[in-house]
Design an enzyme around this catalytic site. Sequence first.
Site, PDB file in Angstrom:
ATOM      1  CB  CYS A 123      -0.942   0.019   1.203  1.00  0.00           C
ATOM      2  SG  CYS A 123      -2.132  -1.309   1.178  1.00  0.00           S
ATOM      3  CG  HIS A 132      -3.144   4.094   2.311  1.00  0.00           C
ATOM      4  ND1 HIS A 132      -3.450   3.716   1.022  1.00  0.00           N
ATOM      5  CD2 HIS A 132      -3.199   2.956   3.053  1.00  0.00           C
ATOM      6  CE1 HIS A 132      -3.687   2.411   0.996  1.00  0.00           C
ATOM      7  NE2 HIS A 132      -3.536   1.934   2.220  1.00  0.00           N
ATOM      8  CG  ASN A 152      -6.633  -0.256   1.261  1.00  0.00           C
ATOM      9  OD1 ASN A 152      -5.926   0.221   0.379  1.00  0.00           O
ATOM     10  ND2 ASN A 152      -6.143  -0.767   2.379  1.00  0.00           N
TER      11      ASN A 152
HETATM   12  N1  ACO Z   1     -18.879  -7.653   9.152  1.00  0.00           N
HETATM   13  C1  ACO Z   1     -19.359  -7.873  10.361  1.00  0.00           C
HETATM   14  N2  ACO Z   1     -18.576  -8.196  11.416  1.00  0.00           N
HETATM   15  C2  ACO Z   1     -17.253  -8.270  11.205  1.00  0.00           C
HETATM   16  C3  ACO Z   1     -16.689  -8.036   9.951  1.00  0.00           C
HETATM   17  C4  ACO Z   1     -17.566  -7.709   8.883  1.00  0.00           C
HETATM   18  N3  ACO Z   1     -17.108  -7.451   7.635  1.00  0.00           N
HETATM   19  N4  ACO Z   1     -15.349  -8.180  10.053  1.00  0.00           N
HETATM   20  C5  ACO Z   1     -15.087  -8.500  11.321  1.00  0.00           C
HETATM   21  N5  ACO Z   1     -16.227  -8.548  12.040  1.00  0.00           N
HETATM   22  C6  ACO Z   1     -16.426  -8.843  13.437  1.00  0.00           C
HETATM   23  C7  ACO Z   1     -15.262  -9.609  14.030  1.00  0.00           C
HETATM   24  O1  ACO Z   1     -15.412 -10.992  13.780  1.00  0.00           O
HETATM   25  C8  ACO Z   1     -15.388  -9.283  15.492  1.00  0.00           C
HETATM   26  O2  ACO Z   1     -16.379 -10.105  16.052  1.00  0.00           O
HETATM   27  P1  ACO Z   1     -16.198 -10.742  17.517  1.00  0.00           P
HETATM   28  O3  ACO Z   1     -16.076  -9.573  18.430  1.00  0.00           O
HETATM   29  O4  ACO Z   1     -17.465 -11.528  17.688  1.00  0.00           O
HETATM   30  O5  ACO Z   1     -14.950 -11.560  17.427  1.00  0.00           O
HETATM   31  C9  ACO Z   1     -15.938  -7.853  15.504  1.00  0.00           C
HETATM   32  O6  ACO Z   1     -16.449  -7.621  14.183  1.00  0.00           O
HETATM   33  C10 ACO Z   1     -14.925  -6.795  15.831  1.00  0.00           C
HETATM   34  O7  ACO Z   1     -13.778  -7.031  15.081  1.00  0.00           O
HETATM   35  P2  ACO Z   1     -12.518  -6.108  15.261  1.00  0.00           P
HETATM   36  O8  ACO Z   1     -11.413  -6.671  14.447  1.00  0.00           O
HETATM   37  O9  ACO Z   1     -12.274  -5.845  16.693  1.00  0.00           O
HETATM   38  O10 ACO Z   1     -13.053  -4.752  14.609  1.00  0.00           O
HETATM   39  P3  ACO Z   1     -12.304  -3.397  14.519  1.00  0.00           P
HETATM   40  O11 ACO Z   1     -13.138  -2.364  15.138  1.00  0.00           O
HETATM   41  O12 ACO Z   1     -10.866  -3.480  14.922  1.00  0.00           O
HETATM   42  O13 ACO Z   1     -12.326  -3.127  12.937  1.00  0.00           O
HETATM   43  C11 ACO Z   1     -10.917  -3.257  10.999  1.00  0.00           C
HETATM   44  C12 ACO Z   1     -11.670  -4.027  12.065  1.00  0.00           C
HETATM   45  C13 ACO Z   1     -11.895  -2.432  10.212  1.00  0.00           C
HETATM   46  C14 ACO Z   1     -10.198  -4.217  10.068  1.00  0.00           C
HETATM   47  C15 ACO Z   1      -9.916  -2.321  11.716  1.00  0.00           C
HETATM   48  O14 ACO Z   1      -9.135  -3.025  12.640  1.00  0.00           O
HETATM   49  C16 ACO Z   1      -9.008  -1.644  10.738  1.00  0.00           C
HETATM   50  O15 ACO Z   1      -9.432  -0.857   9.914  1.00  0.00           O
HETATM   51  N6  ACO Z   1      -7.703  -1.858  10.837  1.00  0.00           N
HETATM   52  C17 ACO Z   1      -6.780  -1.303   9.868  1.00  0.00           C
HETATM   53  C18 ACO Z   1      -6.592  -2.293   8.822  1.00  0.00           C
HETATM   54  C19 ACO Z   1      -6.460  -1.712   7.470  1.00  0.00           C
HETATM   55  O16 ACO Z   1      -6.664  -0.560   7.200  1.00  0.00           O
HETATM   56  N7  ACO Z   1      -6.068  -2.593   6.579  1.00  0.00           N
HETATM   57  C20 ACO Z   1      -5.935  -2.288   5.217  1.00  0.00           C
HETATM   58  C21 ACO Z   1      -4.699  -2.909   4.677  1.00  0.00           C
HETATM   59  S1  ACO Z   1      -3.268  -2.187   5.289  1.00  0.00           S
HETATM   60  C22 ACO Z   1      -3.329  -0.654   4.899  1.00  0.00           C
HETATM   61  O17 ACO Z   1      -3.730  -0.316   3.827  1.00  0.00           O
HETATM   62  C23 ACO Z   1      -2.900   0.265   5.922  1.00  0.00           C
END
Ligand code: ACO
Length: 326
Positions: free
Chosen positions: A119, A253, A283
């Site tokens: 990325c 980004h 993304n």
């Molecule tokens: N729909 C519904 N529920 C979901 C989904 C979905 N698509 N995905 C995950 N969940 C659930 C999980 O299973 C979890 O359930 P549980 O509590 O029963 O186990 C719950 O939602 C919470 O999950 P978390 O991982 O704690 O959610 P969080 O608030 O951290 O959000 C996310 C997750 C959006 C991925 C966040 O951590 C994030 O944005 N991180 C940055 C990652 C990123 O940007 N990656 C892109 C690639 S790298 C880059 O470009 C920088």
Amino acid sequence: MYSRIIGTGSALPEKSLSNDEFARLLAKDGIETSDEWIRTRTGIVTRYFADPEKGECTTSLAVEAAKNALEAAGVAGDSIDLIIVATTTPDMIFPSTAARVQAALGAQGCAAFDVQAVCAGFIYALNAADAMLRAGPYRRAVVIGAETMSRVIDMKDRSTCVLFGDGAGAVVLESSSDPGVLAARMYADGRFDEKILGLTARVDRGQIVGHPYINMDGRQVFKLAVDGLVNSAREVADLACVRTEDVALFVPHQANLRIMTMVAKKLGIDEAKMVQTVHEHGNTSAASVPLALDRAVREGRVKAGELVLLQAVGAGMAWGSALVRW
Ligand code: ACO
């Protein structure tokens, strides 16, 4: 000597997919997600997916974005002497995407290579092109970020598949005695390896070995992303002797709206100055920054002489920022 951005362009596949459509698609496999979850956690509402049946691929998107950037710059393909393509989803392992783009632009004979910094790739490619233009003998470069992330997302993993999209963005960069790229820095820390964010598959003796889809520890990525983006922005601002508060256009980004707003706040940048395309594009990895930049430029959101901050972060971990006088 400096390098200056003299034109921008972008390209998207024809087909977009809304969160609701995504939710219906996943439901067929008994996987639950919703517009509400995706929107509140990430800011994403739609994303574009390339259709191979229509010939849409990383190269075709890169070529279209580059042609649009050349048109905006008012220069011909054969005047280019350097092409750098940032991509983590090339259509083939080799030849490079850049070589294939070069043929399509009619820029035969010029230097052309790919950059793989996931990325963060566009910032790496811009930094490299800027250094090469300032050092010479190169005078005019096309720098592209292009991806088809839809090929590497696991449609059975709801925690990653809803995040990504396809697209491409490009800039034409020219050497100039007038200020353009004021400072650019790239960083990596390989201790935060593929367990945090990775796609470990490779081709080995005719077999795909490893996992052919993205895996991610979202929470770790979130924290590392914020730290890297804030620190690298401060570094380029110090190098250019300006304040981040004075940035007129902030092009972060486009991974997650929560990351973007948190970084803007820490840098003292007014949210109104932040370009947001994540809601529409998802993304798009290395394509996200030049896609967002092109949107803002075409909307007339930046004027000559203003400060533009570009930044990205991704697997590696790799990250960086570039500060540009427009
Ligand atoms: N729909 C519904 N529920 C979901 C989904 C979905 N698509 N995905 C995950 N969940 C659930 C999980 O299973 C979890 O359930 P549980 O509590 O029963 O186990 C719950 O939602 C919470 O999950 P978390 O991982 O704690 O959610 P969080 O608030 O951290 O959000 C996310 C997750 C959006 C991925 C966040 O951590 C994030 O944005 N991180 C940055 C990652 C990123 O940007 N990656 C892109 C690639 S790298 C880059 O470009 C920088």
